[in-house]
Design an enzyme around this catalytic site. Sequence first.
Site, mmCIF file in Angstrom:
data_model
loop_
_atom_site.group_PDB
_atom_site.id
_atom_site.type_symbol
_atom_site.label_atom_id
_atom_site.label_comp_id
_atom_site.label_asym_id
_atom_site.label_seq_id
_atom_site.Cartn_x
_atom_site.Cartn_y
_atom_site.Cartn_z
ATOM 1 N N TYR A 140 0.233 67.155 26.237
ATOM 2 C CA TYR A 140 0.958 65.563 25.720
ATOM 3 C C TYR A 140 -0.211 64.419 25.427
ATOM 4 O O TYR A 140 0.233 63.058 25.093
ATOM 5 C CB TYR A 140 1.254 64.952 27.146
ATOM 6 C CG TYR A 140 2.784 66.018 27.265
ATOM 7 C CD1 TYR A 140 2.796 67.086 25.982
ATOM 8 C CD2 TYR A 140 3.646 65.709 28.437
ATOM 9 C CE1 TYR A 140 3.926 68.058 26.310
ATOM 10 C CE2 TYR A 140 4.862 66.267 28.268
ATOM 11 C CZ TYR A 140 4.829 67.386 27.632
ATOM 12 O OH TYR A 140 6.371 68.327 27.853
ATOM 13 N N LYS A 189 0.167 80.879 32.051
ATOM 14 C CA LYS A 189 0.471 81.534 30.632
ATOM 15 C C LYS A 189 -0.671 82.352 30.273
ATOM 16 O O LYS A 189 -1.621 82.830 29.660
ATOM 17 C CB LYS A 189 0.449 80.917 29.239
ATOM 18 C CG LYS A 189 1.041 81.423 28.563
ATOM 19 C CD LYS A 189 2.501 82.938 28.436
ATOM 20 C CE LYS A 189 2.998 83.935 27.462
ATOM 21 N NZ LYS A 189 4.078 84.581 27.418
ATOM 22 N N ASP A 221 6.924 82.252 31.665
ATOM 23 C CA ASP A 221 7.741 82.631 31.188
ATOM 24 C C ASP A 221 8.920 83.801 31.990
ATOM 25 O O ASP A 221 10.025 83.088 32.340
ATOM 26 C CB ASP A 221 7.938 83.758 29.316
ATOM 27 C CG ASP A 221 6.615 84.324 29.856
ATOM 28 O OD1 ASP A 221 5.989 84.064 30.733
ATOM 29 O OD2 ASP A 221 6.300 85.084 28.708
ATOM 30 N N ASP A 245 6.669 69.922 32.485
ATOM 31 C CA ASP A 245 8.336 69.017 32.691
ATOM 32 C C ASP A 245 9.082 70.250 31.858
ATOM 33 O O ASP A 245 9.995 70.004 32.759
ATOM 34 C CB ASP A 245 7.361 68.845 30.909
ATOM 35 C CG ASP A 245 8.370 67.698 30.198
ATOM 36 O OD1 ASP A 245 9.110 67.360 31.229
ATOM 37 O OD2 ASP A 245 8.045 67.346 29.164
ATOM 38 N N ASP A 249 12.763 70.304 35.127
ATOM 39 C CA ASP A 249 14.054 70.142 33.785
ATOM 40 C C ASP A 249 15.352 71.357 33.485
ATOM 41 O O ASP A 249 16.176 71.540 34.552
ATOM 42 C CB ASP A 249 13.972 69.513 32.106
ATOM 43 C CG ASP A 249 14.360 68.209 32.498
ATOM 44 O OD1 ASP A 249 13.592 66.928 33.481
ATOM 45 O OD2 ASP A 249 14.720 68.111 31.352
#
Length: 354
Positions: A140, A189, A221, A245, A249
């Site tokens: 970001y 990851k 994942d 993020d 959610d």
Amino acid sequence: MIEILLLPGDGVGPEVVEQAMIVLDAVKSKYSLEYTISEGMIGGQAIDATGKPLPQETLKKVQASDVIILGSVGGPKWDALPSDIRPEKGLLELRKGSDLFANLRPVKCWPQLLEQSPFKNHVVEGVDILIVRELIGGAYFGKKGTSHEGESTAAFDTIEYNDMQIRRIIKKAMDIAGTRRNRITSVDKANVLETSRLWRKIAEEEALNYPKITLNHLYVDNCAMQLCLNPAQFDIIVTENMFGDILSDQASVLGASLGMLPSASIGEGIALYEPIHGSAPDIAGQNKANPLAAILSVAMMLDISFNHRQAAEDVEKAVENVLIAGLRTADIWTKGLGLVGTREMGKAIAEQIK
Ligand code: NAD
């Protein structure tokens, strides 16, 4: 004296912040808390008034404050603006400018809301997770751009982390783990990303300084899958900005509604408290938004910035009692329970506290 700055923002933001303030006022009377309140503009409302999502006047107020309570920013009205003057840019700048590197997102499954969860009861029962998300690094904030060549267009975003950025968020998570169940899952990851390999190496190094804490690693994942399969296995999840993020959610569904989930963003100085939901344009201005995420964000503020655990527990208990009494906003309502609006829910919590 603690200086609180309110940034209600757009959509349902002002509606839920108003209720959070009514609740804070009830706590203030009970515990004689000392604070001042001022208000500023951010997001779409600030763009409309000044052309900027985080105006200079708001920045000055931020610098004079100890704590920020934010509602939400954004909405369809501003969706077509270029990315550097979009409402969300104001929030990103605020986080970065205030060095708010640690975002704490508790995800709790309230026993009273088990029926509202899309998951089976036995999956979500007892879930109590804290997601610790790095907030001011990664994709970001990295270099980004778009280029055109003939008919074709290309775009790129860059994920970059240095050891200092990783170490401080891992240390923050380890410190908090000592006050919880002493378990940390670091999510990365590392099978494909260089930044993740550095992340994992530093997590391992820091764990040596915290012998009581059990650290394990999961690929992002797999973590997404485990959050659906067996969420109760997690105590603290620590991860980088974009993974955090998305996972938070996803995890929010375990808690029945986005409208139930508070957050705190902390650094070394000022702290920011906000519900994790957005401006919910589909229900804005209709007295339908659930104010409990904003109210529980105030509880986090009382705990962390006021260092007043008793007052924070009072707010949490009031939320629990009101849920036990059967009051529900539309997002957590089921047949047979009392449907209430934003204002009625806020009032009920304040009355419980008094
Ligand atoms: P959203 O969180 O605003 O809404 C998603 C869904 O959840 C909607 O159906 C909404 O009605 C519901 N919802 C959200 N909060 C609720 C509440 N308190 N009570 C009941 N229902 C609630 O996400 P979105 O629709 O993806 O985004 C809308 C706008 O908000 C966009 O402009 C987005 O950029 C912005 N946004 C801002 C923030 C923030 O300010 N921190 C976070 C996320 C999204």
